[in-house]
Design an enzyme around this catalytic site. Structure first.
Site, PDB file in Angstrom:
ATOM      1  N   CYS A  94       0.864  -1.179   0.000  1.00 39.45           N
ATOM      2  CA  CYS A  94       0.000   0.000   0.000  1.00 39.45           C
ATOM      3  C   CYS A  94       0.895   1.221   0.000  1.00 39.45           C
ATOM      4  O   CYS A  94       1.822   1.305   0.806  1.00 39.45           O
ATOM      5  CB  CYS A  94      -0.900   0.000   1.237  1.00 39.45           C
ATOM      6  SG  CYS A  94      -1.818   1.543   1.473  1.00 39.45           S
ATOM      7  N   CYS A 100      -0.065   6.113   7.023  1.00 38.23           N
ATOM      8  CA  CYS A 100      -1.396   5.927   7.605  1.00 38.23           C
ATOM      9  C   CYS A 100      -1.316   5.161   8.916  1.00 38.23           C
ATOM     10  O   CYS A 100      -1.861   5.567   9.929  1.00 38.23           O
ATOM     11  CB  CYS A 100      -2.289   5.187   6.618  1.00 38.23           C
ATOM     12  SG  CYS A 100      -3.802   4.529   7.322  1.00 38.23           S
ATOM     13  N   CYS A 194      -7.928   2.261  -1.114  1.00 36.50           N
ATOM     14  CA  CYS A 194      -7.484   1.562   0.089  1.00 36.50           C
ATOM     15  C   CYS A 194      -7.485   0.068  -0.183  1.00 36.50           C
ATOM     16  O   CYS A 194      -8.491  -0.493  -0.645  1.00 36.50           O
ATOM     17  CB  CYS A 194      -8.385   1.894   1.270  1.00 36.50           C
ATOM     18  SG  CYS A 194      -7.934   1.008   2.789  1.00 36.50           S
ATOM     19  N   TYR A 347     -26.934  -7.654  25.010  1.00 35.99           N
ATOM     20  CA  TYR A 347     -26.258  -6.675  24.158  1.00 35.99           C
ATOM     21  C   TYR A 347     -26.640  -6.946  22.698  1.00 35.99           C
ATOM     22  O   TYR A 347     -25.795  -6.940  21.797  1.00 35.99           O
ATOM     23  CB  TYR A 347     -24.734  -6.761  24.277  1.00 35.99           C
ATOM     24  CG  TYR A 347     -24.160  -6.782  25.663  1.00 35.99           C
ATOM     25  CD1 TYR A 347     -23.861  -5.594  26.330  1.00 35.99           C
ATOM     26  CD2 TYR A 347     -23.894  -7.989  26.303  1.00 35.99           C
ATOM     27  CE1 TYR A 347     -23.302  -5.623  27.603  1.00 35.99           C
ATOM     28  CE2 TYR A 347     -23.347  -8.014  27.570  1.00 35.99           C
ATOM     29  CZ  TYR A 347     -23.053  -6.836  28.216  1.00 35.99           C
ATOM     30  OH  TYR A 347     -22.505  -6.856  29.481  1.00 35.99           O
ATOM     31  N   GLU A 374     -31.445  -5.107  24.879  1.00 32.03           N
ATOM     32  CA  GLU A 374     -30.567  -4.028  24.409  1.00 32.03           C
ATOM     33  C   GLU A 374     -31.047  -2.723  25.011  1.00 32.03           C
ATOM     34  O   GLU A 374     -32.237  -2.423  24.976  1.00 32.03           O
ATOM     35  CB  GLU A 374     -30.618  -3.973  22.881  1.00 32.03           C
ATOM     36  CG  GLU A 374     -30.042  -2.736  22.258  1.00 32.03           C
ATOM     37  CD  GLU A 374     -28.577  -2.555  22.571  1.00 32.03           C
ATOM     38  OE1 GLU A 374     -28.219  -1.472  23.059  1.00 32.03           O
ATOM     39  OE2 GLU A 374     -27.811  -3.496  22.340  1.00 32.03           O
ATOM     40  N   ASP A 424     -22.145 -10.363  23.632  1.00 31.50           N
ATOM     41  CA  ASP A 424     -21.085  -9.767  22.816  1.00 31.50           C
ATOM     42  C   ASP A 424     -20.903  -8.330  23.289  1.00 31.50           C
ATOM     43  O   ASP A 424     -21.395  -7.395  22.663  1.00 31.50           O
ATOM     44  CB  ASP A 424     -21.472  -9.817  21.339  1.00 31.50           C
ATOM     45  CG  ASP A 424     -20.378  -9.288  20.435  1.00 31.50           C
ATOM     46  OD1 ASP A 424     -19.292  -8.951  20.936  1.00 31.50           O
ATOM     47  OD2 ASP A 424     -20.612  -9.193  19.213  1.00 31.50           O
ATOM     48  N   CYS A 451     -14.529  -8.781  21.552  1.00 30.26           N
ATOM     49  CA  CYS A 451     -13.659  -8.005  20.684  1.00 30.26           C
ATOM     50  C   CYS A 451     -12.427  -7.538  21.439  1.00 30.26           C
ATOM     51  O   CYS A 451     -11.599  -6.820  20.892  1.00 30.26           O
ATOM     52  CB  CYS A 451     -14.407  -6.807  20.101  1.00 30.26           C
ATOM     53  SG  CYS A 451     -15.030  -5.663  21.341  1.00 30.26           S
TER      54      CYS A 451
END
Length: 494
Positions: A94, A100, A194, A347, A374, A424, A451
């Protein structure tokens, strides 16, 4: 997911806006890709966007970089004498990868990336597994087209990010700049394309800057706190030819905003929605609390695991849909649902995980009851619409806009039966109160998608002390070329 979350800190390249519900706030590090910032009963925190560089870009300031795609004398002059660094960048996969900083591992062979991620997960989770006396398996990291340890060469993933974003900053003589923040600075690096974004995504974002220039709509100066346009956020369909463009402005009333919306709608035939999000607050959150559709439909649609999902402008939707299917399949397999089971999706955001699980069970002749919880009402509205789109009525899938921890406590007190809990949470992970309440319901299995494996380790230990045993953990590479890894943990009641 959770939905509106985390791999993916870095430049404004994308990862964890607002989606799987929560408060739909993003920082510049997550604007383009993957997950969103979430707020919920079980904790709050930003889901990573998949890049290790995000911590260097948590503030938005004046941009002194080259002009965006529009031609301007100042921009041309600044590009006339590229630095040695830029010349070196041009020889890599890239041309702006070093400037970046969004894809820090782009120059590393993909097979080696997966090995590194596998080693990191082993080092992180093995001490917990040994300390708790679990006979758990840490499976090979699931990459795009290969797994960690595969002997054959793994092709480098490209064009897998279906969410992209750009900051918009003022240039000379009314110019509007777009691109990525240079690593560790607020300087915008122009990006005509990109490597990791969906085809055409970067062109659409750069055209936003050009359209704004033509209409004389100024970009926002974060230092002087003047101007109008702050960001452009794009979502594109993976299995549909639909896209949704959201313009983030510092104020609600913007001269020529309707003209801008019409111009933006004509950039690409895939665009079905142009929305305005208003964020007048100081700080690095990309999205504000108010959003209105300027042109087109209120949603775009995409498909995952043969389910159809309507995606609103600030809803969380995974950045890498191909790997999202891998992630969701692992979660559904870990649930091991049986006919008549009650699945609680905490969630839940717009309901993607729970609805995919319910549809999968129905296809196998195992009808279940799905309960989605939620805190964000907008996420619940999307979840109810998505249930209808996938043929699930209120008796099969119900969604509640309420605090998840309080819901679990009330359910435990009332004796509500739940067989499987799926969660999650955001990057900050869950909370002891939520995890204790979930354990008190006594589900036979808990499936925890994370995550942020670091906070997941902490939470798994809490669940272990609440009577649950980790039996399987699978890392998933949601964001190639970054050090981020997501995980699916399956726990059984001891």
């Amino acid at each position: 997911m959770a939905q509106q979350s985390s791999h993916r800190p870095r430049s404004t390249r994308g990862g964890k806006p607002a989606r799987r519900g929560k408060d739909h706030r993003e920082t510049p590090a997550s604007a383009g890709g993957g997950r969103r910032a979430k707020s919920s009963s079980a904790g709050s925190g930003q889901r990573s966007t998949g890049s290790p560089a995000s911590s260097a870009r948590q503030a938005v300031g004046r941009s002194d970089g080259a002009a965006s795609g529009a031609a301007h004398p100042a921009g041309a002059a600044s590009n006339a004498a590229p630095s040695r660094r830029k010349l070196k960048d041009s020889a890599g996969p890239c041309p702006i990868m070093r400037a970046c900083g969004g894809c820090a591992w782009l120059g590393i062979p993909y097979r080696k990336q997966l090995v590194r991620k596998q080693e990191a997960m082993e080092n992180l989770f093995r001490p917990l597994i040994e300390r708790m006396g679990w006979d758990a398996v840490i499976e090979a990291t699931c990459g795009m087209g290969s797994k960690a340890g595969d002997p054959s060469k793994a092709p480098a993933p490209r064009a897998f990010r279906y969410k992209a974003a750009t900051p918009l900053a003022p240039g000379p003589a009314g110019a509007v700049r777009s691109g990525f923040f240079a690593r560790g600075t607020h300087t915008i690096v122009p990006a005509p394309s990109c490597t990791v974004e969906a085809p055409g995504a970067r062109h659409i974002l750069n055209e936003v800057a050009r359209a704004a220039e033509r209409l004389g709509i100024p970009a926002y100066d974060e230092d002087a706190r003047q101007g109008v346009l702050r960001y452009a956020v794009l979502r594109m369909g993976w299995r549909t030819d639909e896209a949704m463009l959201t313009i983030v402005t510092a104020c609600r009333e913007v001269p020529h905003i309707e003209d801008l919306a019409r111009e933006l709608s004509s950039i690409d035939p895939r665009i079905v929605c142009v929305a305005q999000n208003i964020n007048g607050r100081e700080g690095n959150a990309i999205l504000g609390r108010e959003t209105r559709v300027l042109w087109g439909a209120p949603h775009m649609k995409d498909e995952l695991l043969d389910c159809t999902f309507a995606i609103s402008p600030t809803a969380f939707y995974q950045t890498n849909p191909q790997q999202t299917e891998v992630l969701y399949r692992l979660a559904i397999e870990g649930m091991a649902l049986e006919a008549g089971d009650v699945l609680l999706d905490a969630y839940c955001g717009s309901g993607t995980i729970g609805l995919c699980a319910a549809r999968d069970a129905a296809r196998a002749g195992k009808a279940i009851k799905l309960i989605g919880v939620e805190k964000n009402p907008a996420g619940i509205a999307d979840a109810r619409l998505n249930a209808e789109l996938n043929g699930l009525g209120p008796d099969e899938a119900s969604f509640m806009a309420t605090d998840a921890t309080e819901f679990l406590r009330d359910a435990a007190r009332s004796g509500t039966h739940v067989d499987v809990v799926a969660l999650d949470p955001p990057r900050a992970g869950s909370t002891p109160a939520f995890l204790t309440a979930a354990a008190e319901l006594g589900p036979r299995r808990i499936v925890y998608i994370s995550c942020n494996p670091t906070t997941q380790v902490r939470d798994l230990e809490i669940l272990g002390h609440q009577g649950y045993r980790l039996c399987r953990l699978t890392p998933v590479d949601m964001f190639p070329h970054t050090e981020h890894t997501e995980t699916v943990a399956v726990l059984e009641r001891s």
